[in-house]
Motif scaffolding. Structure first.
Motif, mmCIF file in Angstrom:
data_model
loop_
_atom_site.group_PDB
_atom_site.id
_atom_site.type_symbol
_atom_site.label_atom_id
_atom_site.label_comp_id
_atom_site.label_asym_id
_atom_site.label_seq_id
_atom_site.Cartn_x
_atom_site.Cartn_y
_atom_site.Cartn_z
ATOM 1 N N VAL C 24 0.864 -1.183 0.000
ATOM 2 C CA VAL C 24 0.000 0.000 0.000
ATOM 3 C C VAL C 24 0.899 1.230 0.000
ATOM 4 O O VAL C 24 1.677 1.436 0.939
ATOM 5 C CB VAL C 24 -0.905 -0.009 1.255
ATOM 6 C CG1 VAL C 24 -1.623 1.331 1.403
ATOM 7 C CG2 VAL C 24 -1.892 -1.170 1.189
ATOM 8 N N ASP C 25 0.795 2.036 -1.036
ATOM 9 C CA ASP C 25 1.689 3.185 -1.152
ATOM 10 C C ASP C 25 1.045 4.288 -1.999
ATOM 11 O O ASP C 25 1.415 4.513 -3.151
ATOM 12 C CB ASP C 25 3.016 2.722 -1.782
ATOM 13 C CG ASP C 25 4.013 3.859 -1.928
ATOM 14 O OD1 ASP C 25 3.807 4.940 -1.333
ATOM 15 O OD2 ASP C 25 5.015 3.663 -2.646
ATOM 16 N N PRO C 26 0.067 4.979 -1.429
ATOM 17 C CA PRO C 26 -0.637 6.008 -2.214
ATOM 18 C C PRO C 26 0.296 7.094 -2.731
ATOM 19 O O PRO C 26 0.121 7.564 -3.862
ATOM 20 C CB PRO C 26 -1.651 6.601 -1.230
ATOM 21 C CG PRO C 26 -1.722 5.672 -0.086
ATOM 22 C CD PRO C 26 -0.469 4.857 -0.057
ATOM 23 N N ASP C 27 1.279 7.489 -1.941
ATOM 24 C CA ASP C 27 2.200 8.528 -2.417
ATOM 25 C C ASP C 27 3.075 8.018 -3.557
ATOM 26 O O ASP C 27 3.369 8.753 -4.502
ATOM 27 C CB ASP C 27 3.070 9.045 -1.263
ATOM 28 C CG ASP C 27 2.361 10.126 -0.445
ATOM 29 O OD1 ASP C 27 1.460 10.797 -0.995
ATOM 30 O OD2 ASP C 27 2.700 10.280 0.742
ATOM 31 N N GLY C 28 3.471 6.751 -3.481
ATOM 32 C CA GLY C 28 4.234 6.160 -4.582
ATOM 33 C C GLY C 28 3.387 6.076 -5.840
ATOM 34 O O GLY C 28 3.886 6.315 -6.955
ATOM 35 N N PHE C 29 2.111 5.755 -5.668
ATOM 36 C CA PHE C 29 1.218 5.710 -6.828
ATOM 37 C C PHE C 29 1.099 7.088 -7.463
ATOM 38 O O PHE C 29 1.173 7.248 -8.682
ATOM 39 C CB PHE C 29 -0.167 5.185 -6.422
ATOM 40 C CG PHE C 29 -1.089 5.031 -7.590
ATOM 41 C CD1 PHE C 29 -1.026 3.910 -8.399
ATOM 42 C CD2 PHE C 29 -2.010 6.020 -7.913
ATOM 43 C CE1 PHE C 29 -1.864 3.771 -9.503
ATOM 44 C CE2 PHE C 29 -2.844 5.899 -9.006
ATOM 45 C CZ PHE C 29 -2.766 4.766 -9.807
ATOM 46 N N ARG C 30 0.913 8.101 -6.616
ATOM 47 C CA ARG C 30 0.829 9.476 -7.130
ATOM 48 C C ARG C 30 2.086 9.834 -7.929
ATOM 49 O O ARG C 30 2.002 10.436 -9.010
ATOM 50 C CB ARG C 30 0.667 10.463 -5.972
ATOM 51 C CG ARG C 30 -0.734 10.521 -5.366
ATOM 52 C CD ARG C 30 -0.756 11.485 -4.167
ATOM 53 N NE ARG C 30 -0.222 12.785 -4.513
ATOM 54 C CZ ARG C 30 -0.941 13.805 -4.998
ATOM 55 N NH1 ARG C 30 -2.250 13.672 -5.165
ATOM 56 N NH2 ARG C 30 -0.356 14.942 -5.310
ATOM 57 N N ALA C 31 3.233 9.481 -7.389
ATOM 58 C CA ALA C 31 4.486 9.822 -8.080
ATOM 59 C C ALA C 31 4.558 9.089 -9.425
ATOM 60 O O ALA C 31 5.019 9.635 -10.428
ATOM 61 C CB ALA C 31 5.686 9.478 -7.202
ATOM 62 N N GLY C 148 -8.051 1.993 -3.971
ATOM 63 C CA GLY C 148 -6.896 2.309 -4.809
ATOM 64 C C GLY C 148 -7.226 3.370 -5.836
ATOM 65 O O GLY C 148 -6.420 4.257 -6.121
ATOM 66 N N GLY C 151 -7.065 6.830 -4.432
ATOM 67 C CA GLY C 151 -5.793 7.321 -3.912
ATOM 68 C C GLY C 151 -5.666 7.184 -2.406
ATOM 69 O O GLY C 151 -4.871 7.883 -1.780
ATOM 70 N N LEU C 152 -6.411 6.262 -1.833
ATOM 71 C CA LEU C 152 -6.413 6.084 -0.375
ATOM 72 C C LEU C 152 -5.610 4.855 0.014
ATOM 73 O O LEU C 152 -5.438 3.943 -0.794
ATOM 74 C CB LEU C 152 -7.857 5.911 0.115
ATOM 75 C CG LEU C 152 -8.779 7.089 -0.181
ATOM 76 C CD1 LEU C 152 -10.202 6.751 0.217
ATOM 77 C CD2 LEU C 152 -8.286 8.339 0.549
ATOM 78 N N PRO C 153 -5.159 4.786 1.244
ATOM 79 C CA PRO C 153 -4.432 3.592 1.677
ATOM 80 C C PRO C 153 -5.343 2.439 2.097
ATOM 81 O O PRO C 153 -4.931 1.278 2.062
ATOM 82 C CB PRO C 153 -3.618 4.086 2.877
ATOM 83 C CG PRO C 153 -4.358 5.291 3.381
ATOM 84 C CD PRO C 153 -5.051 5.906 2.197
#
Lengths: 333, 279, 333, 279
Positions: C24-31, C148, C151-153
């Motif tokens: 689970v990595d919402p910030d990684g997904f955003r990047a 997902g 954008g949530l964990p």
């Protein structure tokens, strides 16, 4: 889970807003649905007068969608004012004039704020305690409705943290047990009543909204009582011919009001334009303590929306507004 | 591109932002005023392949201009020929997912760390506080778009040390990681502030003046900042609006002048230099 | 929040599943989105061969929607097998034959289980450690995708608690800070790659699905890489004429593959029926260790879906399947 | 309504459930086998105003029967003339909101507290465990519908003290509040179990035999329960299928016999009584 042997542990609660919020009770909402929502195909057609009388109570939390200028349920909002409902708590998201209008009309005394015009009379009402405001943002409000529409008590969100709105809200900041990072939770919102204007509905409440919107589907699924006003009542056969176009299913709906020009003086995208003269009139009214004059003419002075259209609008104007709305593409099934 | 002879403060600001619009990037235009018109102008002249969304879930429209009065969202002209129609959660969630490169918004008050106030002037809840509309979509934009461009007046009451109320987050208290500690997405935050006189960026999370228009001095700008920003080693000079920009702005976009006629100064070319007068 | 003076407190963590789950990595997904998704209108049309070669990597977590029988991205699934991808982790929801097929083909070795047919060869693979299974349910899997896609964990859910699937999953039971009652959290799912068959798409990836479905929109928004196969490529002008029909926006999509009969031998609702003979053939194959025969004919023995249709199906059969699909209402804009 | 002369186990079970279908109630039919056909039969004969959803988000369809082989979901015949089309989350969320009165599902194994196993027989993860398909939609149905009707074979391997794996929740360990402690919605839980031979309810969260078909005795039923259920003070006798029910089932619904021809017993009227034979 009977075999889980994980020791009890905990998750840090890092901060909590101190604002009052509409109670979070997903199980209570479920019980309401079980006991009150009609799951059979029963006609829910009724007048605005009956719908508001039966389904809007003093003290209710009220969600409207979108707003007075844009596909708002203005006919129902007028009827609420006409029936002098009291102490409503408003979901004040994506709103220009509505909160000021309803507060000046004396029907609302609390509002969750996403955005609404704070005209001098409204500022006055806040200072005098006639309106209490709790702070959110537009999207936080619609996500709260989404959580309510999913039967959940809360939803995580990646915005809102760090603001002072947070402090005056029902939000909580926790340490996310999945990432170890802080994350904001916001309380679900299940309004007591939602009023929603749609393009088409059948008599059972299967409803279609075309174009963009704010949170019509979420508001309908999240609210204990749902009143739909529909530009046009269509046959259920037509709903069945294109089920992908149904925005709100019948079992969420309690009342269906046939309402041509139901969002007047606002616009109904793809059907008619707004009436700028009257839009400016309502802006002036809420900005200058002249709401009573506005209401005398448009609400108290008429017994129904039909009478409003007949006496103050007329066929020629309605034709003009229909013609001014030149775009039709995408607004029909 | 001919430099224009006469234009007002709002027009300057919109032209400046329009030139910042980049092809192949996504924009979230807050509300329907100067941010939206700046993006439309930028798309029209400089970056046709920039895409934008509005708060009601319109994705990449080709709007039918001009709009009806006030009808910049949930209206057929504004949503015309979009690639997708959604709702407010569509916009909010796509930004939350990282799909929005830029947010463009305006505000009442901004502070040294880029925090935004659109809720109240004065102490919140006090008898003297003056209430405003609230964050609307700005909180989500400021939290979730990768970069935000803030448009505001150059007015000393607006550039303050600390906003009276943080409606939408900037760098909060300015410390490293403050946004992340508040649950906001990584690597986001304020990027530029544009006023009719100046442009700012952030240096170590503090507001910094980086450019001015030709007709004001740095000192005049600083006089209109209650809290003095940092100064870039070199302060660039912004190009004034062009005739072409103004023609489009006035004849295709904001034809009724709702946005451009708003209060402020008027700038004219006196044959030798630009002169600004408050009208 | 800068003024919040709430003392630190905590939320009880009552139980935790012990299953491995996709990180689970919402910030990684955003990047990832920032760095890899194309926000300009750029043609993404390519062959299935190219799309799979570029966007499916060994070790990827793969979501497909719906399944091999029903509007599944079968052309893309065949291509993944043909290219001998390795060690895929499958979102095994609402699936009959897919997991067994992909495991027998040697391309997948992990699966999150909502539902999939556990034929004797698949049971064998599990016992031999060629497939590791983690336990969810169909809806828990699609809610994970929704989390997902937001954008949530994580997301709360009112089901799944009390099951033993919970123990073999990434779920957690906490005491809800809003109601004081226990509530289950499930980890967001952001697949590495999603393969989705749609009715129509333009070359940029604006895609339309008609009829019902499982989680096509959620899978598209939640996945780092998204391959769309489309029954029909339509002009962007057509998309712009009815934006309310767009199910997936272009900026979520990495590749668009023109794929008439792309879900064969499954059905594409409103376009063509499934081919029962071949459906039964695949069931037999996964039930009796005969997958290699099936793959020899339908995958390895042809170089592309076009060749499959030409050599093993033919115009007459395709016409028959189109005619067998008598219902068209609701499957066109 | 004429009592039928010959029918099989599955048909008995479907006719029994069909008669339980109530007008004005909502049903979630798990998958596309006996639960769906039972509801369709009930709607056809007894409760036309019952409404149902399937896992792919079909709401209240009027399906075009018969279906194509296997194609009971995400297929145009199954979704035909629905009032709304959604996706799996539509079904899941509407149930989570409390809109689904009944869920009808089938299973591999059920225990004294109504817990459902559709994941594995034998110890999970062991070399001897036999894997099955997993809960599918059943977990959500069992958690969130107000009442669940479980259909299964009357087989001693299926009625056990404790299921080998709880795939979908019944009353869990049977204690008061066990479901609520696991985060499940209040006032939900198993309601009836229907087999070709019998019907059960729950007494204080424990399985209780309440009815039997005429051609088996209570003792025969109990012989096919590894774990013995409670017995109601009076065991009702269920009506056998009628000719009308079977005609519809065989000629309009399951015309290919995929569901009804499945393994099991065959019951015939010998002129004096019903006789069951395993075929």
């Amino acid at each position: 889970m009977t075999t889980a042997a994980t020791p009890a542990a905990s998750i840090e609660l890092l901060a909590e807003g101190q604002g009052a919020y509409h109670p979070v009770d997903p199980d209570g909402f479920r019980a309401w649905v079980r006991d009150n929502k009609t799951r059979s195909l029963t006609s829910k057609l009724m007048t605005a007068e009956e719908a508001v009388r039966r389904f809007v109570s003093d003290g209710d939390y009220l969600a409207y969608d979108c707003n007075y200028l844009m596909r708002g349920p203005n006919l129902l909002m007028h009827e609420i004012i006409r029936q002098k409902k009291q102490k409503l708590w408003l979901a004040g998201k994506f709103t220009y004039v509505d909160v000021a209008l309803l507060v000046a009309a004396g029907v609302a005394n609390r509002a969750d704020c996403g955005f609404f015009l704070a005209t001098p009379p409204l500022q006055h009402a806040i200072r005098e305690g006639r309106l209490e405001v709790f702070e959110y943002s537009n999207v936080v409000m619609t996500i709260r409705l989404q959580a309510g529409a999913m039967g959940l008590p809360f939803m995580p969100v990646r915005s809102f943290g760090g603001t002072q709105g947070f402090d005056h809200s029902g939000a909580k900041l926790i340490r996310d047990p999945y990432t170890g990072q802080p994350i904001t939770l916001i309380p679900a919102l299940n309004p007591d009543v939602a009023i929603i204007h749609v393009h088409q509905a059948d008599k059972y409440g299967n409803a279609r909204v075309f174009g963009t919107g704010v949170a019509h589907a979420e508001s309908a699924m999240a609210s204990r009582k749902v009143i739909i006003s529909a530009e046009e009542i269509i046959d259920t056969e037509e709903i069945r011919r294109d089920p992908g176009r149904t925005s709100i299913p019948f079992y969420a709906v309690d009342a269906v009001v046939e309402a041509p020009f139901g969002t007047y003086p606002g616009n109904c995208p793809g059907v008619y334009a707004s009436d700028p003269a009257v839009v400016f009139e309502v802006f002036r009214a809420i900005s200058s303590n002249a709401v009573n004059d506005y209401l005398d003419k448009w609400v108290y002075g008429v017994s129904s929306h039909e009478e409003l259209l007949e006496r103050h609008v007329g066929e020629a104007k309605m034709r003009e507004l229909r013609e001014r709305e030149v775009i039709r593409e995408g607004y029909r099934a | 591109m001919t430099r224009a002879d006469a234009f007002n403060d709002r027009e300057v600001m919109m032209c400046t932002v329009a030139r910042m619009v980049e092809d192949g990037r996504t924009y979230w235009a807050a509300g329907g005023g100067t941010p939206l018109y700046s993006i439309l102008l930028g798309k029209r002249l400089y970056a046709p392949e920039a895409q934008y969304v509005t708060e009601d879930g319109v994705i990449a429209p080709e709007p039918m201009l001009p709009y009806e009065p006030m009808m910049t969202m949930v209206a057929s002209r504004a949503a015309y020929r979009a690639l997708s129609w959604g709702t407010m959660n569509t916009a909010g969630i796509h930004a939350q997912l990282g799909f929005m490169d830029y947010g463009v918004l305006n505000t009442l008050q901004v502070d040294q760390h880029g925090n935004i106030n659109s809720t109240c002037l004065g102490e919140y809840g006090s008898d003297t506080a003056r209430r405003f509309g609230g964050p609307g979509g700005a909180d989500t934009i400021a939290a979730c778009c990768w970069r935000t461009i803030l448009m505001t007046d150059q007015d000393r009451r607006k550039f303050v040390r600390q906003v009276d109320f943080i409606s939408s987050p900037g760098f909060l208290d300015g410390t490293v990681g403050a946004r992340e500690r508040a649950g906001l997405p990584r690597d986001t935050g304020p990027w530029r502030v544009v006023t009719p006189w100046a442009m700012y960026d952030y240096e170590e999370r503090r507001l910094r003046l980086i450019a001015r228009v030709p007709w004001v001095t740095v000192q005049e700008i600083l006089d209109e900042c209650e809290w003095k920003p940092l100064l870039a080693p070199e302060i660039a000079v912004l190009e004034p609006p062009t005739e072409e920009e103004l023609l489009i702005l006035r004849s295709e976009l904001d034809v009724r002048g709702q946005t451009t006629d708003a209060a402020g100064g008027w700038v004219t070319w006196d044959g030798e230099k630009y002169v600004r007068q408050v009208v």
